[in-house]
Design a protein around this motif. Structure first.
Motif, short mmCIF file in Angstrom:
data_model
loop_
_atom_site.label_atom_id
_atom_site.label_comp_id
_atom_site.label_asym_id
_atom_site.label_seq_id
_atom_site.Cartn_x
_atom_site.Cartn_y
_atom_site.Cartn_z
N ILE A 56 0.91 -1.19 0.19
CA ILE A 56 0.13 -0.03 -0.14
C ILE A 56 0.95 1.31 0.00
O ILE A 56 0.71 1.95 -0.69
N ARG A 57 2.08 1.23 0.84
CA ARG A 57 2.86 2.26 0.70
C ARG A 57 3.51 2.41 -0.52
O ARG A 57 3.63 3.50 -1.05
N THR A 58 3.86 1.31 -0.98
CA THR A 58 4.46 1.41 -2.52
C THR A 58 3.54 2.06 -3.47
O THR A 58 4.02 2.91 -4.46
N ALA A 59 2.38 1.67 -3.53
CA ALA A 59 1.33 2.29 -4.46
C ALA A 59 1.22 3.58 -4.36
O ALA A 59 0.69 4.32 -5.27
N ARG A 60 1.18 4.14 -2.81
CA ARG A 60 1.08 5.54 -2.67
C ARG A 60 2.36 6.33 -3.28
O ARG A 60 2.25 7.32 -3.70
N SER A 61 3.51 5.62 -3.02
CA SER A 61 4.66 6.07 -3.40
C SER A 61 4.72 6.35 -5.03
O SER A 61 5.70 7.18 -5.48
N HIS A 62 4.02 5.42 -5.72
CA HIS A 62 4.10 5.60 -7.07
C HIS A 62 3.05 6.92 -7.69
O HIS A 62 2.78 6.76 -9.06
N GLY A 63 2.58 7.62 -6.73
CA GLY A 63 1.69 8.47 -7.06
C GLY A 63 0.20 8.09 -7.65
O GLY A 63 -0.76 8.99 -8.13
N LEU A 64 -0.23 6.90 -7.10
CA LEU A 64 -1.69 6.78 -7.42
C LEU A 64 -2.38 7.52 -6.44
O LEU A 64 -2.17 7.62 -5.42
N ARG A 65 -3.66 7.73 -7.31
CA ARG A 65 -4.84 8.55 -6.35
C ARG A 65 -5.07 7.65 -4.97
O ARG A 65 -5.27 6.52 -5.28
N GLU A 66 -5.24 8.56 -4.13
CA GLU A 66 -5.92 7.64 -2.91
C GLU A 66 -7.21 6.74 -2.89
O GLU A 66 -7.26 5.72 -2.42
N ARG A 67 -8.15 7.28 -3.91
CA ARG A 67 -9.17 6.57 -4.13
C ARG A 67 -9.05 5.20 -4.63
O ARG A 67 -9.39 4.08 -4.22
N ARG A 68 -8.21 5.16 -5.58
CA ARG A 68 -7.58 3.85 -6.16
C ARG A 68 -6.91 3.11 -5.36
O ARG A 68 -6.91 1.79 -5.33
N VAL A 69 -6.18 3.45 -4.53
CA VAL A 69 -5.36 2.83 -3.49
C VAL A 69 -6.20 1.95 -2.54
O VAL A 69 -6.13 0.83 -2.29
N VAL A 70 -7.27 2.84 -2.07
CA VAL A 70 -8.34 2.33 -1.20
C VAL A 70 -9.11 1.28 -1.59
O VAL A 70 -9.16 0.21 -1.01
N ILE A 71 -9.68 1.81 -2.80
CA ILE A 71 -10.54 0.88 -3.39
C ILE A 71 -10.05 -0.43 -4.30
O ILE A 71 -10.47 -1.74 -3.91
N ARG A 72 -9.10 0.01 -5.15
CA ARG A 72 -8.40 -1.22 -5.71
C ARG A 72 -7.60 -1.97 -5.05
O ARG A 72 -7.43 -3.33 -5.23
N HIS A 73 -6.58 -1.42 -4.23
CA HIS A 73 -5.76 -2.11 -3.72
C HIS A 73 -5.92 -2.71 -1.97
O HIS A 73 -5.64 -4.03 -1.78
#
Length: 339
Positions: free
Chosen positions: A238-255
């Motif tokens: 999850i921290r990796t996904a955020r560090s790649h610049g993904l939107r928070e909504r996509r991080v929360v829902i998709r990942h």
């Protein structure tokens, strides 16, 4: 593991489980100290041995318990659940009459519970220790601990009696006839027949009991969703996904949510099974002619065929729901597919 093998393995495991449940239900039903004869014949016939003997012979109560069970099991394999002592109708016919009302109520309740529970659980986990989190946790505590029948009585008194914004007990108003029977679900049958006035009336009757049941379920789902989401949100990916610049909504829902679904699906499945087996108090308060009221009436009158029929139905519902949850696990958890 191929889906076909996984499906067949889970299906075969349900067979001994159902047989064991029939035996357990039979033992419990016959272990009750009260006598069905005294509960189902007139009081003035208690001293007439011929009437009592005829009643026992008619319902097979004069046979040894093991013969009663084997006879019942043989009839069950042919789809015969016996005849109700109370209604003098086949138990399967009674179940077909009462089950659709419970299915309709439980379906709406679980939809409300999922929408409220998953939504508030995600908000509580994402904004941890915020005002939204504290409000959600307070709602969960109240929803789980508050007596459901008290909430039902309060809602009925305030929303129906005082404010008049929802309909009262029953599935329809007294002056409205049932829609043409197709599925037994009033709203579905009314929609099929194009009777939208009956559809609206049925909806106005179901919304309050469904919301009462859904609120209780929502508290359980919200607690599990929050706990599971907090665990996943702390993972490295999850921290990796955020560090790649993904939107928070996509991080929360998709990942996050997709990986937190296993315990959420489990509790939704158990809650669905609980609601499908009939909420006796809610059905009694709202005069809802569901399987819960039928089961209560069968238990109080010592109607053994009906008790056994309802027990088999409840067991089948739990087994079916757990089976479907296991199938969902196959698609949600890649580790099962490669095991």
């Amino acid at each position: 593991m191929p889906l076909q093998v996984f499906f067949l393995r889970r299906l075969l495991l349900t067979i001994p489980l159902l047989v064991g449940i029939t035996l357990f239900s039979f033992i419990i039903a016959n272990a009750v100290p009260s006598d069905p004869v005294s509960a189902n014949i007139p009081q003035n016939a208690f001293d007439n041995e011929e009437i009592i003997a005829a009643f026992r012979a008619k319902w097979g109560l004069d046979k040894p318990p093991h013969e009663q069970y084997l006879t019942y099991l043989g009839n069950l394999l042919r789809g015969d659940l016996g005849v109700s002592i109370k209604t003098s109708k086949p138990v399967l016919e009674d179940i077909r009459q009462f089950l659709p009302a419970t299915v309709e109520l439980a379906g709406f309740a679980i939809l409300i519970g999922m929408a409220l529970g998953i939504g508030t659980g995600i908000v509580s986990a994402v904004w941890r220790n915020s005002i939204a989190d504290y409000l959600t946790r307070g709602y969960v505590v109240i929803g789980v601990s508050f007596p459901i029948f008290v909430l039902a009585l309060i809602g009925l008194n305030v929303l129906h009696v005082q404010w008049g914004i929802v309909a009262g007990p029953g599935r329809l108003d007294f002056i409205i006839r049932d829609p043409p029977a197709v599925t037994g679900l009033f709203m579905v049958d009314a929609a099929i027949a194009g009777q939208w006035d009956k559809f609206a009336n049925a909806f106005s009757h179901i919304i309050l009991p469904a919301f009462v049941l859904g609120s209780f379920v929502a508290g359980i789902i919200a607690r599990i969703t929050r706990s599971s989401m907090l665990e996943v949100l702390g993972m490295d990916y999850i921290r990796t996904a955020r560090s790649h610049g993904l939107r928070e909504r996509r991080v929360v829902i998709r990942h996050a949510l997709s990986n937190a679904m296993i315990p959420i699906v489990t509790v939704i499945g158990l809650s669905t099974a609980n609601l499908m087996t009939g909420a006796v108090l809610i059905e009694s308060i709202f005069a809802w002619p569901g399987i819960g009221r039928y089961a209560f009436r069968a238990a109080t009158s010592q109607d053994f065929p009906a008790i056994m029929g309802v027990s088999i139905l409840i067991a089948s519902i739990y087994v079916m729901v757990n089976f479907l949850v296991d199938i969902l696990y196959y698609f949600l958890d890649p580790r099962i597919r490669v095991a």
